[in-house]
Design a protein around this motif. Structure first.
Motif, PDB file in Angstrom:
ATOM      1  N   PRO A 169     -11.056  21.769 -18.190  1.00 37.79           N
ATOM      2  CA  PRO A 169     -11.353  20.385 -18.546  1.00 37.79           C
ATOM      3  C   PRO A 169     -11.748  20.214 -20.008  1.00 37.79           C
ATOM      4  O   PRO A 169     -12.429  21.052 -20.596  1.00 37.79           O
ATOM      5  N   GLY A 170     -11.296  19.092 -20.590  1.00 39.48           N
ATOM      6  CA  GLY A 170     -11.631  18.767 -21.970  1.00 39.48           C
ATOM      7  C   GLY A 170     -10.404  18.418 -22.786  1.00 39.48           C
ATOM      8  O   GLY A 170      -9.277  18.419 -22.296  1.00 39.48           O
ATOM      9  N   ALA A 171     -10.637  18.095 -24.065  1.00 36.54           N
ATOM     10  CA  ALA A 171      -9.552  17.758 -24.991  1.00 36.54           C
ATOM     11  C   ALA A 171      -9.297  18.942 -25.906  1.00 36.54           C
ATOM     12  O   ALA A 171     -10.226  19.648 -26.322  1.00 36.54           O
ATOM     13  N   LYS A 172      -8.021  19.184 -26.214  1.00 34.17           N
ATOM     14  CA  LYS A 172      -7.666  20.305 -27.089  1.00 34.17           C
ATOM     15  C   LYS A 172      -6.404  19.964 -27.869  1.00 34.17           C
ATOM     16  O   LYS A 172      -5.586  19.137 -27.434  1.00 34.17           O
ATOM     17  N   GLU A 173      -6.288  20.563 -28.993  1.00 30.59           N
ATOM     18  CA  GLU A 173      -5.122  20.369 -29.865  1.00 30.59           C
ATOM     19  C   GLU A 173      -4.261  21.630 -29.833  1.00 30.59           C
ATOM     20  O   GLU A 173      -4.769  22.747 -29.895  1.00 30.59           O
TER      21      GLU A 173
END
Length: 911
Positions: free
Chosen positions: A342-346
């Protein structure tokens, strides 16, 4: 809903909206298949996505069923997890929008009525926490309602949305996420309510005209409580979409000027959160693409290849993990990889946002609009079992504009231009096909491709001229390499028509009046602006109107004169008043035909101005309070009965096959107790006999050694039972710690459950001649131990020898006096008792009377006992319990300096 906004900022919303809804629809055989979404439903989601892409606020009213059938259809409360999935999607939409779309949500339930749990607020921070907490803790407990009142749900949601939208500046997109597990049911009024919902201008039409999209999410089962028929399914579908198989609701088909809805269905509780995930995906404007069950021919060794062609702005993955604890990963075409925790990533290929709710993983991927095809690889794990759906986002909006003025009576040009989130035109050459459907006032027109846009020729009418022309456009596309379908994407606009300068103009182009509550009225204002050639004239010529059937005659008129003079370049208001004959629920819509006259009256033009409002009936407060009182009394009665039955079932004597009773003659003095017929007080081998139970039982009463053990119940159901022992001829005393427990004249005394604790001393009713003041009687002891009497006998004898025998003898003396007519009796000490002096070194304390139940006045049910010698069972004749009136129990205690013992709800049993 608006179709245009400042470019470059507003365009970015479409991609964000398309990312949210991919988290709410089905998987595999247990989910609502995307193929089941009708064209009307697809258009509804496209309209919501277009509105959210260009609007200021997205208002989502989440309304969840609370009927009792949920205990069968959703016993694991999976609807709570579904709402959490939707909330995460809405939060992501509001948080990721580059144009800062304000996403707000409320949470309510409905059964017999609409009940708001959490009010409006932005879906972030503390309000998001409140919504999630309520979904997790409050929703599971709301499954007891008797009815499934669709009317209450729809009316409540409409009122909540309208009030919130009215309090906000800017354009609001209004959506109801409506979850139900059952058919419409309000008892004998069900048919009447269905007619009220679906009648022309009824509740359903009122929602649509008010630009409220209803997303009906149904958990419909075919068996058991809460099961529904095919007709029930189609009726719910018709409420959302206007029509179902053999059913219709409200104006059908739904006019292009009104909002439409969508119907999605799950057949079991396991698909509920997938259903919500599908709905939020499509709310974002996403279109379903790949579907696989890992491992299968598409997902070899747990790896699913996801093609991305030119023209695509992103994709969403919904993955239901059925096994494996491996963390899945996603690899971009350039080889860069992101683990899907879970979470935001580039990653080099784009931006990835991951949410995980107990194995339901949603992955939102934003990519630069590709100029060539590539493959992303989703690795679920070689040993994993998972169901995966992929949704593709086109990420475009449609600009619908008129390059030149649309003059009355002449042809005009309308242009439709698809643009990306940065406001740039979409290159049509990236697609294998790209098509546009366009209509003017519901009439289809032909669109001609012109570069990266479409041109449409329209004819502006010269009679009954509308102030604006509503244009509705819908675009679809298919990519070239992998034939990935994109869209639909919709655009709507109201293009103003232009009158000759010798006529006045009028605003607004559509008159939206405040809602009518009860028998009230609603007032709106038309504003006329004079032309440039002098004084002109405007008259309310005629009115056409539709209203709910129960409203009776509807009066629509100008508040003053029907005609007004409008000076040149001057604004003049004309007040319009709408008055129904009777209160009703539903919508009011119609057309105001206004005649405009030139200064000299030589020429007139009639302008048709649509108007609308809604009606809601007032709540009958008296009936509401009466109904509420009845429900409260019924609930209290049920709770009272449940509590009373529970204590009668639970608070019983417990005895098993190892239960043994001993009854031996004894002589008690002030210092000790001795056996009258031998040196040993209690002999485990000789004195104890079976009571007669073949297995462990919980009984309301039993008899042993000439004593009857029973129970009494106070009138208040939350107070515990009061068990007691009773004798026909002796004086019963039960030592209880520092106190003695003995009833009126010694014929009964409280004991402690389960009935095998402590001992009972039964004194002779009349004093025998003796010189040392001793008292003769019998000692009764019950022991129920699987390890035998010997394992606990020493402890029991110690208790007997250390009992306060001097006080026991005083209590016996007081009981004998009571039988002789004195005022003395013993029960339990109470700190609130009133102390009265006595002459025998004893304190008499009055307590409230014990509420002995009718058991004490009935013959005891005699148990079958086993012969200690042969083991055979024999029956004893019932021994009738004495008729003892309900007493008011005083207490007899020894005078000393000890403080009062605290009161006990169960009369201070032996411990």
């Amino acid at each position: 809903m608006r179709s245009r906004a400042p470019r470059r900022k507003v365009r970015a919303r479409i991609a964000c909206v398309m990312a949210v809804v991919a988290m709410m629809v089905g998987l595999g055989a247990t989910s609502a298949a995307a193929a089941e979404l009708s064209d009307t439903g697809a258009r509804a989601f496209a309209n919501i996505a277009a509105c959210a892409a260009t609007g200021d606020h997205l208002l989502a009213a989440i309304v969840v069923d609370s009927s009792g059938s949920l205990r069968q259809t959703d016993p694991a409360d999976k609807r709570a997890g579904a709402v959490l999935t939707a909330l995460d999607s809405l939060a992501q939409l509001g948080g990721s929008s580059s144009s800062k779309l304000d996403v707000q949500a409320s949470l309510a339930t409905f059964g017999s009525s609409y009940d708001e749990i959490v009010g409006w607020g932005a879906v972030r921070d503390t309000h998001l926490d409140s919504l999630k907490s309520a979904a997790s803790t409050a929703l599971p407990d709301r499954d007891r309602d008797k009815f499934t009142d669709y009317g209450a749900a729809l009316r409540g949601a409409q009122k909540a949305l309208d009030e919130k939208a009215a309090a906000l500046d800017g354009a609001s997109c209004k959506v109801v996420f409506w979850f139900t597990d059952g058919k419409l049911d309000v008892g004998p009024d069900t048919d009447a309510l269905r007619a009220e919902i679906c009648a022309p201008q009824g509740i359903a039409d009122g929602l649509r005209t008010n630009d409220i999209a209803v997303i009906a999410l149904a958990l419909f089962t075919s068996e058991g409580r809460g099961s529904v028929t095919d007709q029930d399914r189609e009726r719910l579908k018709s409420i959302a979409e206007g029509t179902g198989e053999g059913e219709s609701c409200g104006t059908a088909p739904i006019p292009s000027t009104s909002s439409t809805g969508a119907y999605l269905r799950a057949d079991d509780a396991g698909a509920i959160r997938l259903l919500f995930a599908q709905a939020t995906a499509m709310l974002n404007g996403a279109t379903r693409g790949l579907s696989a069950t890992c491992p299968d021919s598409l997902c070899v060794e747990g790896k699913l290849r996801i093609p991305v062609d030119p023209g695509i702005a992103g994709f969403q993955v919904i993955m239901e993990r059925l096994s494996s604890n491996e963390t899945p990963s996603l690899t971009a075409p350039d080889g860069s990889t992101a683990t899907l925790d879970p979470g935001a990533k580039e990653i080099k290929g784009g931006k990835v946002i991951v949410n995980d709710h107990d194995g339901l993983i949603t992955v939102d991927v934003k990519v630069p609009r590709a100029t060539e095809s590539g493959e992303w690889i989703l690795a679920a794990g070689a040993s994993a079992m998972a169901v995966v759906d992929v949704y593709y986002s086109w990420g475009v909006t449609l600009d619908v504009e008129a390059p030149d003025e649309l003059l009355v009576g002449q042809e005009g040009l309308v242009r439709v231009v698809p643009r990306d989130s940065d406001g740039r035109e979409i290159d049509f050459e990236m697609f294998d096909s790209i098509d546009l459907d366009i209509s003017l006032g519901g009439e289809s027109l032909k669109a001609v491709r012109n570069g990266n846009a479409w041109d449409v020729t329209v004819q502006v009418p010269s009679a009954k001229v509308p102030p604006t022309l509503r244009v509705d456009a819908t675009a679809h596309a298919t990519t070239a390499a992998h034939n990935i379908k994109l869209g639909p994407v919709t655009g709507h606009t109201e293009l103003a028509t232009r009158l000759p300068p010798s006529f006045p103009t009028v605003l607004p182009s559509k008159l939206l009046l405040p809602a009518i509550e009860g028998s009230g009225t609603s007032t709106g204002v038309l504003t006329f602006t004079g032309g440039t050639s002098g004084v002109t004239r405007a008259c309310l010529d005629s009115v056409t109107v539709g209203s709910p059937a129960g409203a009776g005659d509807l009066d629509v008129r100008a508040s003053g004169s029907e005609c007004i003079d409008v000076p040149a370049n001057t604004d003049v208001p004309l007040e319009i008043v709408v008055s129904p004959e009777h209160p009703a629920d539903g919508r009011v819509e119609g057309t105001l035909n206004v005649r405009l006259e030139e200064m000299d009256g030589s020429q007139t033009i009639t302008v048709s101005i649509p108007f609308e409002t809604t009606m809601t009936r007032p709540i009958d407060r008296g009936a509401l309070w009466y109904s509420t009182l009845l429900l409260v009394l019924a609930a209290l009665g049920a709770a009272w009965a449940t509590a009373d039955i529970s204590r009668r079932v639970a608070e019983r004597f417990v005895l098993g096959p190892d239960a043994r009773v001993a009854s031996v003659p004894v002589v008690a003095t002030a210092t000790r107790v001795t056996r009258a017929d031998g040196p040993i007080l209690l002999d485990a081998a000789k004195d104890f006999q079976p009571i007669g139970f073949l297995n462990k039982r919980r009984v309301p009463r039993f008899a042993a050694a000439g004593l009857n053990y029973q129970r009494a119940f106070p009138w208040f159901p939350l107070r515990q039972a009061q068990p007691y022992v009773e004798t026909d001829d002796g004086i019963v005393v039960v030592p209880g710690g520092d106190q003695l427990m003995i009833g009126l004249d010694g014929k009964r005394a409280p004991v402690r459950l389960p009935g095998t604790l402590g001992f009972v001393f039964v004194a002779e009713p009349a004093p025998a001649p003796n010189e040392d003041g001793s008292v003769r009687g019998k000692l009764v002891t019950i022991i129920d131990s699987p390890d035998g009497v010997s394992s606990v006998l020493d402890e029991r004898i110690s208790e007997i020898e250390n009992a306060p025998w001097e006080r026991i003898l005083d209590a016996v003396k007081a009981a004998r006096a009571a039988r002789a007519g004195a005022t003395a009796s013993v029960v339990v000490a109470s700190e609130s008792a009133e102390r009265q002096p006595s002459t025998d070194g004893v304190v008499i304390e009055s307590l409230p009377s014990m509420d002995w139940d009718d058991d004490s006045a009935r013959p005891l049910q005699t148990l079958r006992e086993a012969s200690p010698r042969t083991g055979k069972r024999f029956a004893r004749k019932p021994k009738k319990a004495p008729d003892v009136a309900p007493p008011t129990h005083p207490v007899v205690r020894e005078l000393d300096d000890q403080p009062d013992a605290p009161p006990s709800p169960t009369i201070n049993f032996w411990d």
